[in-house]
Design an enzyme around this catalytic site. Sequence first.
Site, PDB file in Angstrom:
ATOM      1  N   ASP A 123       0.852  -1.193   0.000  1.00  0.00           N
ATOM      2  CA  ASP A 123       0.000   0.000   0.000  1.00  0.00           C
ATOM      3  C   ASP A 123       0.885   1.240   0.000  1.00  0.00           C
ATOM      4  O   ASP A 123       1.758   1.388   0.854  1.00  0.00           O
ATOM      5  CB  ASP A 123      -0.905  -0.001   1.236  1.00  0.00           C
ATOM      6  CG  ASP A 123      -2.055   0.986   1.102  1.00  0.00           C
ATOM      7  OD1 ASP A 123      -2.384   1.373  -0.035  1.00  0.00           O
ATOM      8  OD2 ASP A 123      -2.631   1.360   2.138  1.00  0.00           O
ATOM      9  N   TYR A 125       1.154   5.626  -0.401  1.00  0.00           N
ATOM     10  CA  TYR A 125       0.628   6.784   0.359  1.00  0.00           C
ATOM     11  C   TYR A 125       0.888   7.984  -0.542  1.00  0.00           C
ATOM     12  O   TYR A 125       1.614   8.887  -0.203  1.00  0.00           O
ATOM     13  CB  TYR A 125       1.429   6.842   1.670  1.00  0.00           C
ATOM     14  CG  TYR A 125       0.972   7.808   2.721  1.00  0.00           C
ATOM     15  CD1 TYR A 125      -0.322   7.762   3.243  1.00  0.00           C
ATOM     16  CD2 TYR A 125       1.858   8.748   3.251  1.00  0.00           C
ATOM     17  CE1 TYR A 125      -0.710   8.627   4.253  1.00  0.00           C
ATOM     18  CE2 TYR A 125       1.473   9.618   4.262  1.00  0.00           C
ATOM     19  CZ  TYR A 125       0.188   9.549   4.758  1.00  0.00           C
ATOM     20  OH  TYR A 125      -0.195  10.398   5.774  1.00  0.00           O
ATOM     21  N   HIS A 130      -4.065  13.903   0.632  1.00  0.00           N
ATOM     22  CA  HIS A 130      -4.317  13.016   1.777  1.00  0.00           C
ATOM     23  C   HIS A 130      -3.175  13.110   2.787  1.00  0.00           C
ATOM     24  O   HIS A 130      -3.413  13.284   3.992  1.00  0.00           O
ATOM     25  CB  HIS A 130      -4.486  11.573   1.300  1.00  0.00           C
ATOM     26  CG  HIS A 130      -4.573  10.580   2.420  1.00  0.00           C
ATOM     27  ND1 HIS A 130      -5.640  10.544   3.292  1.00  0.00           N
ATOM     28  CD2 HIS A 130      -3.708   9.617   2.830  1.00  0.00           C
ATOM     29  CE1 HIS A 130      -5.431   9.576   4.189  1.00  0.00           C
ATOM     30  NE2 HIS A 130      -4.269   8.999   3.929  1.00  0.00           N
ATOM     31  N   ARG A 139       0.135  16.078  13.098  1.00  0.00           N
ATOM     32  CA  ARG A 139       1.464  16.613  13.389  1.00  0.00           C
ATOM     33  C   ARG A 139       1.436  18.133  13.358  1.00  0.00           C
ATOM     34  O   ARG A 139       0.747  18.761  14.150  1.00  0.00           O
ATOM     35  CB  ARG A 139       2.499  16.029  12.419  1.00  0.00           C
ATOM     36  CG  ARG A 139       2.828  14.563  12.709  1.00  0.00           C
ATOM     37  CD  ARG A 139       3.935  14.041  11.814  1.00  0.00           C
ATOM     38  NE  ARG A 139       3.588  14.153  10.394  1.00  0.00           N
ATOM     39  CZ  ARG A 139       2.946  13.204   9.711  1.00  0.00           C
ATOM     40  NH1 ARG A 139       2.604  12.089  10.303  1.00  0.00           N
ATOM     41  NH2 ARG A 139       2.627  13.364   8.455  1.00  0.00           N
ATOM     42  N   ASP A 230      -9.237   0.207   1.557  1.00  0.00           N
ATOM     43  CA  ASP A 230      -8.310  -0.194   2.610  1.00  0.00           C
ATOM     44  C   ASP A 230      -8.913   0.186   3.959  1.00  0.00           C
ATOM     45  O   ASP A 230      -8.582   1.225   4.546  1.00  0.00           O
ATOM     46  CB  ASP A 230      -6.964   0.511   2.390  1.00  0.00           C
ATOM     47  CG  ASP A 230      -5.929   0.113   3.420  1.00  0.00           C
ATOM     48  OD1 ASP A 230      -6.052  -0.988   3.987  1.00  0.00           O
ATOM     49  OD2 ASP A 230      -4.995   0.898   3.650  1.00  0.00           O
ATOM     50  N   LYS A 250      -4.984  -2.132   9.957  1.00  0.00           N
ATOM     51  CA  LYS A 250      -5.159  -2.185   8.509  1.00  0.00           C
ATOM     52  C   LYS A 250      -5.419  -3.588   7.974  1.00  0.00           C
ATOM     53  O   LYS A 250      -5.919  -3.737   6.859  1.00  0.00           O
ATOM     54  CB  LYS A 250      -3.882  -1.662   7.825  1.00  0.00           C
ATOM     55  CG  LYS A 250      -3.585  -0.202   8.115  1.00  0.00           C
ATOM     56  CD  LYS A 250      -4.487   0.683   7.308  1.00  0.00           C
ATOM     57  CE  LYS A 250      -4.067   2.143   7.433  1.00  0.00           C
ATOM     58  NZ  LYS A 250      -4.851   2.974   6.535  1.00  0.00           N
TER      59      LYS A 250
HETATM   60 CA    CA Z   1      -4.188   2.894   2.763  1.00  0.00          CA
END
Ligand code: CA
Length: 412
Positions: A123, A125, A130, A139, A230, A250
Amino acid sequence: MINFNRKSWVEGSEKTQFPIQNLPFGIYSTHSKTKRIGVAIGDNILDLQVLVEAKKINLPLSVVSNSFLNDYIALGKHVTNQIRLDIADFLDITNPSNAAINALDLMSEATLHLPIQIGDYTDFYSSKDHATNVGKMFRDPANALLPNWLHLPVGYHGRASSIVASGTSYHRPKGQTKPVETEPPIFGPSKRVDFELEMGFVIGKETQIGQTISTKNAEDYIFGLMLFNDLSARDIQQWEYVPLGPFLAKNFCSVVSPWVVTLEALDAFRVEGEVQNPQVLPYLSFDGLKNYDITLEVALTPENGQETVVSQSNFKYMYWNMCQQLAHHTVNGCNVRVGDMMASGTISGPEKHEFGSMLELAWKGTEPIQMNDGSTRTFMQDLDTCTIRGWGEKDGVRIGFGECKSTLLPAL
Ligand code: CA
């Protein structure tokens, strides 16, 4: 070039997401037929076993009567692209006599299965919006992206065993969470089950350990694409992820759409991606159009209730494209195998209604999502069904993926 004026003798197929220009592959069965390869056309499924027996396509019977597409995909694009052309000829409006061969089953009377035996699952990112949203929430709003993000497609190795076909229900996962910062962790059902709107691609050609795939050759290794959900337990994720990344938050369930849409069927939807700045290292540079304009939407439906479309995004928003992801994945010599699945990561767009997860849509629970029945959501409730849809559209013709659908059941 794809001819968007082409039509099939299969009545009404040009008005569905499975016109003759699409021809995606899947695995299906009916009350009288065992699992086999099918191709979606209109509201029907074309039985490739019948086409082999009628000598309309040239494939071993063992390949088309298989429970998975892997052996078919492993034949290579020089074979599978030709088969797709042969199937299009068979279905073309100029060959109406082929209707007599009786190779169609109604999709509504068929069961669609997980089409790929997935070996490994990665997976990524790769949506900047996003990653920025998550960085802002968890953060530093001023430095939302971590220092590596603009230099490499961040990813992690996921779990293939719990990837399921559309239509599957799953139970709310249990695990450790830490709802109060100053208190010890507790065990129980997750209170923050979320979807992640993603696109997955299926590896169609293997490499050996030590071999790398360049961005230039990457498309030879991509058989096709599927919608990917996901599913994520945010409260479990927040406590467990340090320092090695996602784990039990996950791997309880991920869902794919039933049809694998070939890269070739999506050719007309290629678009330019965002200009990458800073400039990427040479092994990640690429030529040509590598993003795809594919409309994506997510709907939530309560039990016996009405549907609410909660997100409308687009695959074109990816910052890192599939070719870069594959080049990065293999640059250290990591091998890939036929049937491996690579997912994009949550695909968010710049606007709020384009966010690809409830975490972002409801901004960490602070801005509840309004449902059509008057209720609200910050995360999914028991018995909510999540449905992802996706399609490219040109000249009024839609190339779609079918539905990627799953229902959240109460914790066991
Ligand atoms: Ca994902």
